[in-house]
Each structure stands twice: as C-alpha cells, then as structure tokens.
Design an enzyme around this catalytic site. Sequence first.
Site, PDB file in Angstrom:
ATOM      1  N   ASN A   9      31.123  80.184   0.089  1.00 49.76           N
ATOM      2  CA  ASN A   9      30.855  81.279  -0.855  1.00 49.76           C
ATOM      3  C   ASN A   9      31.169  82.573  -0.119  1.00 49.76           C
ATOM      4  O   ASN A   9      30.392  83.014   0.720  1.00 49.76           O
ATOM      5  CB  ASN A   9      29.379  81.243  -1.291  1.00 49.76           C
ATOM      6  CG  ASN A   9      29.017  82.468  -2.121  1.00 49.76           C
ATOM      7  OD1 ASN A   9      29.900  83.168  -2.645  1.00 49.76           O
ATOM      8  ND2 ASN A   9      27.721  82.738  -2.242  1.00 49.76           N
ATOM      9  N   TRP A  10      32.298  83.138  -0.454  1.00 51.81           N
ATOM     10  CA  TRP A  10      32.737  84.341   0.272  1.00 51.81           C
ATOM     11  C   TRP A  10      32.021  85.613  -0.170  1.00 51.81           C
ATOM     12  O   TRP A  10      32.212  86.666   0.424  1.00 51.81           O
ATOM     13  CB  TRP A  10      34.247  84.528   0.090  1.00 51.81           C
ATOM     14  CG  TRP A  10      35.071  83.629   0.967  1.00 51.81           C
ATOM     15  CD1 TRP A  10      34.609  82.774   1.936  1.00 51.81           C
ATOM     16  CD2 TRP A  10      36.490  83.508   0.968  1.00 51.81           C
ATOM     17  NE1 TRP A  10      35.662  82.120   2.522  1.00 51.81           N
ATOM     18  CE2 TRP A  10      36.837  82.560   1.949  1.00 51.81           C
ATOM     19  CE3 TRP A  10      37.519  84.099   0.228  1.00 51.81           C
ATOM     20  CZ2 TRP A  10      38.146  82.199   2.233  1.00 51.81           C
ATOM     21  CZ3 TRP A  10      38.834  83.733   0.492  1.00 51.81           C
ATOM     22  CH2 TRP A  10      39.145  82.792   1.484  1.00 51.81           C
ATOM     23  N   LYS A  11      31.251  85.513  -1.247  1.00 50.27           N
ATOM     24  CA  LYS A  11      30.543  86.704  -1.762  1.00 50.27           C
ATOM     25  C   LYS A  11      31.554  87.841  -1.966  1.00 50.27           C
ATOM     26  O   LYS A  11      32.684  87.600  -2.367  1.00 50.27           O
ATOM     27  CB  LYS A  11      29.401  87.098  -0.832  1.00 50.27           C
ATOM     28  CG  LYS A  11      28.532  85.905  -0.438  1.00 50.27           C
ATOM     29  CD  LYS A  11      27.239  86.290   0.182  1.00 50.27           C
ATOM     30  CE  LYS A  11      26.540  85.038   0.692  1.00 50.27           C
ATOM     31  NZ  LYS A  11      25.114  85.152   0.799  1.00 50.27           N
ATOM     32  N   HIS A  94      23.598  81.955  -8.533  1.00 51.49           N
ATOM     33  CA  HIS A  94      23.282  82.224  -7.122  1.00 51.49           C
ATOM     34  C   HIS A  94      22.085  83.172  -7.070  1.00 51.49           C
ATOM     35  O   HIS A  94      21.943  84.048  -7.935  1.00 51.49           O
ATOM     36  CB  HIS A  94      24.502  82.856  -6.433  1.00 51.49           C
ATOM     37  CG  HIS A  94      24.342  82.923  -4.944  1.00 51.49           C
ATOM     38  ND1 HIS A  94      23.609  83.913  -4.331  1.00 51.49           N
ATOM     39  CD2 HIS A  94      24.794  82.109  -3.951  1.00 51.49           C
ATOM     40  CE1 HIS A  94      23.633  83.704  -3.028  1.00 51.49           C
ATOM     41  NE2 HIS A  94      24.340  82.615  -2.767  1.00 51.49           N
ATOM     42  N   GLU A  96      21.503  85.698  -5.390  1.00 50.89           N
ATOM     43  CA  GLU A  96      21.861  87.129  -5.371  1.00 50.89           C
ATOM     44  C   GLU A  96      22.143  87.615  -6.791  1.00 50.89           C
ATOM     45  O   GLU A  96      21.826  88.758  -7.140  1.00 50.89           O
ATOM     46  CB  GLU A  96      23.063  87.358  -4.445  1.00 50.89           C
ATOM     47  CG  GLU A  96      22.652  87.230  -2.983  1.00 50.89           C
ATOM     48  CD  GLU A  96      23.759  86.799  -2.036  1.00 50.89           C
ATOM     49  OE1 GLU A  96      24.937  86.856  -2.409  1.00 50.89           O
ATOM     50  OE2 GLU A  96      23.417  86.375  -0.905  1.00 50.89           O
ATOM     51  N   GLU A 166      19.160  76.057  -2.468  1.00 53.58           N
ATOM     52  CA  GLU A 166      19.252  77.157  -1.513  1.00 53.58           C
ATOM     53  C   GLU A 166      17.920  77.908  -1.445  1.00 53.58           C
ATOM     54  O   GLU A 166      17.646  78.762  -2.301  1.00 53.58           O
ATOM     55  CB  GLU A 166      20.327  78.144  -1.953  1.00 53.58           C
ATOM     56  CG  GLU A 166      21.704  77.545  -2.039  1.00 53.58           C
ATOM     57  CD  GLU A 166      22.777  78.599  -1.786  1.00 53.58           C
ATOM     58  OE1 GLU A 166      23.545  78.410  -0.832  1.00 53.58           O
ATOM     59  OE2 GLU A 166      22.830  79.606  -2.507  1.00 53.58           O
ATOM     60  N   GLY A 172      21.514  83.901   4.419  1.00 53.78           N
ATOM     61  CA  GLY A 172      21.975  85.058   5.185  1.00 53.78           C
ATOM     62  C   GLY A 172      20.972  85.555   6.207  1.00 53.78           C
ATOM     63  O   GLY A 172      21.104  86.653   6.743  1.00 53.78           O
ATOM     64  N   SER A 212      22.058  79.485   5.623  1.00 57.29           N
ATOM     65  CA  SER A 212      22.327  79.579   7.058  1.00 57.29           C
ATOM     66  C   SER A 212      22.863  78.276   7.661  1.00 57.29           C
ATOM     67  O   SER A 212      22.502  77.897   8.778  1.00 57.29           O
ATOM     68  CB  SER A 212      21.084  80.077   7.806  1.00 57.29           C
ATOM     69  OG  SER A 212      20.752  81.387   7.349  1.00 57.29           O
ATOM     70  N   GLY A 233      27.668  80.556   3.069  1.00 64.42           N
ATOM     71  CA  GLY A 233      28.091  81.941   2.943  1.00 64.42           C
ATOM     72  C   GLY A 233      28.762  82.423   4.230  1.00 64.42           C
ATOM     73  O   GLY A 233      29.958  82.177   4.472  1.00 64.42           O
ATOM     74  N   GLY A 234      28.005  83.080   5.070  1.00 61.42           N
ATOM     75  CA  GLY A 234      28.534  83.740   6.268  1.00 61.42           C
ATOM     76  C   GLY A 234      29.492  82.897   7.099  1.00 61.42           C
ATOM     77  O   GLY A 234      30.576  83.356   7.478  1.00 61.42           O
TER      78      GLY A 234
HETATM   79  C1  PEP Z   1      25.086  81.492   0.197  1.00 59.85           C
HETATM   80  O1  PEP Z   1      25.604  82.582   0.016  1.00 59.85           O
HETATM   81  O2  PEP Z   1      25.010  80.697  -0.748  1.00 59.85           O
HETATM   82  C2  PEP Z   1      24.549  81.159   1.520  1.00 59.85           C
HETATM   83  C3  PEP Z   1      23.969  80.013   1.701  1.00 59.85           C
HETATM   84  O3  PEP Z   1      24.733  82.110   2.497  1.00 59.85           O
HETATM   85  P1  PEP Z   1      24.538  81.874   4.095  1.00 59.85           P
HETATM   86  O4  PEP Z   1      25.241  80.596   4.435  1.00 59.85           O
HETATM   87  O5  PEP Z   1      25.163  83.068   4.714  1.00 59.85           O
HETATM   88  O6  PEP Z   1      23.067  81.771   4.335  1.00 59.85           O
END
Ligand code: PEP
Length: 249
Positions: A9-11, A94, A96, A166, A172, A212, A233-234
């Site tokens: 997930n590049w956001k 999501h 966010e 999640e 994050g 994470s 994500g990251g």
């Molecule tokens: C996400 O954006 O769905 C996520 C899990 O982010 P991260 O891996 O950065 O915690």
Amino acid sequence: MRTPIIAGNWKMFKTAGEAVSFVNEVKGKAEIAGVESVICAPFTALPALAEAVKGTSLKIGAQNMHWEESGAYTGEISGPMLQDLGVHYVIIGHSERRAYFAETDETVNKKVHAAFKYGITPIICVGEKLEEREAGQTKEVCRVQTEAALQGLTAEQAAQAVIAYEPIWAIGTGKSSTAEDANEVISYIRERVAAVFGQETADKIRIQYGGSVKPSNIREFMQQPDIDGALVGGASLEAASYIQLVEGA
Ligand code: PEP
C-alpha cells in the site's frame, strides 16, 4: 490451499515515473510462483503501472473507489474507471480513510459491492484502535467491521474477497502485533465468516495481517496457519524490501 498475497500500500507516495522505475526493479524478482504480488498505488500512477506490469505476474490495485458508477462526485474515481485500466484489486476501508475521510461500515459495504460489480477484488481493512484493544474489544470490533463489510455478498463473492486485519495502533508505528496475537484475531474473523457464509467460504477467503510488517518479521507472520499474507505500507516503498517481503511469503 490459499495462495498467499502480499500487497504493497503505497499510500500518497510515488509519481507515475517512480512507480514504473519500481516495477522495473522488482520485475522477475517479486514474482514468485505460489505468491500473489500486488502493488496498490495512487490513482495517478495506475495507467503507467498497468502498462509496466504487462507480461509479468505482478498485479495492481487502487487504494479507494466510489460506489457509484458515475455522477457529480467531484474528485472521486469509480469502478468502471478502474476496470478500464485493468486494475485487479482495490483497498477498501483502510483505517486512514475511515479516520480522515469519514468512511463508515456502510460506505465500506457499498464500495465492496461496487468492486465486485466491476470485477475488482476488494482488500477490506478491519482492525481495532489502541483504546479498543486495551478495553478487550478487539474481536468484537473486527466482527462488526467484517460482517458489515461483507453484508449482502454471495458466498462465492465472500470467498474471493481479501480481508486485511490491521490493528490501527500497529500501522506506521513500527509496533507490530505478535504473530500469535494476529493469528488469533484472524482465526476468529475466519470463524465469523464461517458462521455467516459457511465453512467452505471461510476456508477459501484470504485474510492478511497488516501493521509494521517488514522483511525482518514477515516470516513469523507467514508461519501462522490462518495468516495468508500481508498488507504492507512503509516497507513496500523500496524495491529491495518489497522483493524480500514477497520472498518471505
Ligand atoms: C498500511 O498502510 O496498511 C500499513 C500496514 O502500513 P505500515 O506497513 O507502514 O504499518
């Protein structure tokens, strides 16, 4: 029996050009038999990505969509628009988007139905806030979100959906759930899917963990019996790290 799925997930990161460079770096490496590898990019990068992944097994996803097919919804993107680009997946609900863009269980459900209508597989995010976890409400929050998101689907559609568990406090933050705790919640989500749609659907639906996840911990999660992959994500932004995540699955 269930094909593991790693979805990045590049956001709100990467231009179209950066997305194409990424694909050129991961091509052939983040393509491993028996693992599905999905890149969920900003809308603006999707046309270029759709071209870049041609001839590879990499799949592309959007990070949101509207439930209507067209209309006066300034700034929104619909299912037919994504379908036209050849988008395979769409992240729905999501945390966010739930937190900053007023998404509710009801809009999530409408979007899930719209995704199926246009042949796009939803990756449906569910998960508890820190205070809900501390109050012992994790499973209940996930049950309510999962049942609401899947409401009105056929058993066949539910079996094709992907759920991403999640925990919001893990996104994050660098703090991931333990693999055992994540598996316990995911196994409970699967039980709820079985209660609503039957055991066959529950055995087929893929449920990822997200929060994470990185190359150093992906294997712990993947060793758990109920965890079918990760939404990342990251750690999905760097090609080298993304390749290791797919290898780890
Ligand atoms: C996400 O954006 O769905 C996520 C899990 O982010 P991260 O891996 O950065 O915690």
